[in-house]
Design a protein around this motif. Sequence first.
Motif, short mmCIF file in Angstrom:
data_model
loop_
_atom_site.label_atom_id
_atom_site.label_comp_id
_atom_site.label_asym_id
_atom_site.label_seq_id
_atom_site.Cartn_x
_atom_site.Cartn_y
_atom_site.Cartn_z
N ARG A 263 0.85 -1.18 0.00
CA ARG A 263 0.00 0.00 0.00
C ARG A 263 0.89 1.23 0.00
O ARG A 263 1.83 1.35 0.79
N SER A 266 -3.09 5.60 0.28
CA SER A 266 -4.34 4.85 0.38
C SER A 266 -4.54 3.89 -0.79
O SER A 266 -5.59 3.26 -0.90
N ARG A 268 -3.57 0.55 -2.98
CA ARG A 268 -2.93 -0.76 -2.92
C ARG A 268 -2.48 -1.17 -4.32
O ARG A 268 -3.28 -1.15 -5.27
#
Length: 307
Positions: A263, A266, A268
Motif C-alpha cells: 500500500r 491509500s 494498494r
Amino acid sequence: MTVLVRTATELAALARTGRRCVVMTMGALHDGHATLIRTARERAGAEGQVIVTVFVNPLQFGANEDLDRYPRTLDADFALAREAGADAVFAPAVDEVYPGGDPQVRLSAGPMGERLEGATRPGHFDGMLTVVAKLLHLTAPDLAFFGQKDAQQLALIRRMVLDLNFPVEIVAVPTVREADGLARSSRNRYLSPQERTAALALSQALFAGARETTPTAVRETAHRLLKEAPGLELDYVALVDPSDFTDAGDGHQGDAVLAVAARVGSTRLIDNLPLTFGDVPQDAPDVPQDDTDVPQHSQQHTPGAAP
C-alpha cells in the motif's frame, strides 16, 4: 467501425466473423489494455473479431473497498479500444449482467483463491471468476486475453477453463511498464507525485530479486528492499508456482512468479515478475538503474548467471 453494445441481446446479434477474441476489462483503460487489444487484433487477423468488455463488477469489491470510487470513463475507454483495433465494446449495466440481482449461484476459486490476494481480499476471486464465466458465455470467444500483471487472476482463470471445460484458449500478455519500471495500472491515477516515486520500489525489488540464483535468495532480496523502502506499507512478497500459487521452495525447478503487494498512501498496488529456475538458456534482465535500463514488459527468465 467499432460499435458500442449495451445488452446481451445486442451482443448476440453481432455477426460472427472469423476468429473471435475477447479482452475483459473494468474500464479506466490505459496503454496496458491497449496492448491487450492490439495483441488480440493480431491474433484475430483481418477476418476475425475483437470484443472488449467494460464492466465494473460489484462482486469483486469487498466490504472495505469503495466500488463507487472506481473510475468510470466509458467515452475515453471506447476511444482507446477503437484506436487499438476493437470491433465492438460491450459495456453492460449491472442489472444486464446480473438480471436477478446478486447471483445466488457463484463460482468458488477454491484453495488457490484464498492465497496472497485472496487472503487480503476474501471473496474477490469468487466474484472475478463468476463474472469471467458469464462474460465467456455471453461473448463466446475462441481466445481470451489477460494481462500477466494480475498473475493470480490469470492462473485462476486458466484453472477454471481447464476444470470446467470452457472451449476457449487463454492467452497471457506480458505486463506493460512505464519508462521508469512502474507497472501500468488504473490505480496509478490515485498516486500523488511523491507516492508514485515511492511505488517504484515494487518493480525495483522485483528486478533486484531476479538477479539472485536461488528461490530463497530471490524472495529474501525482494523482501528486504521492500521492507526498507520509504512511504510503502508491505503486504506480501511471495515466490510461487504459477500453476497453483503454492510456495516455490529452494528445490523448485521450472516456472515461478515473484509477486509483491503493498500500500502506497491509500492505494494498494500489486506487481510480479515471471521467472524460470533451472538450466534454461535465457538471459536475466539487469536490475534497473535508470529509465533507459527498464524493460517495457516483464520478461520470463532464469535468475542468476545462466538464468
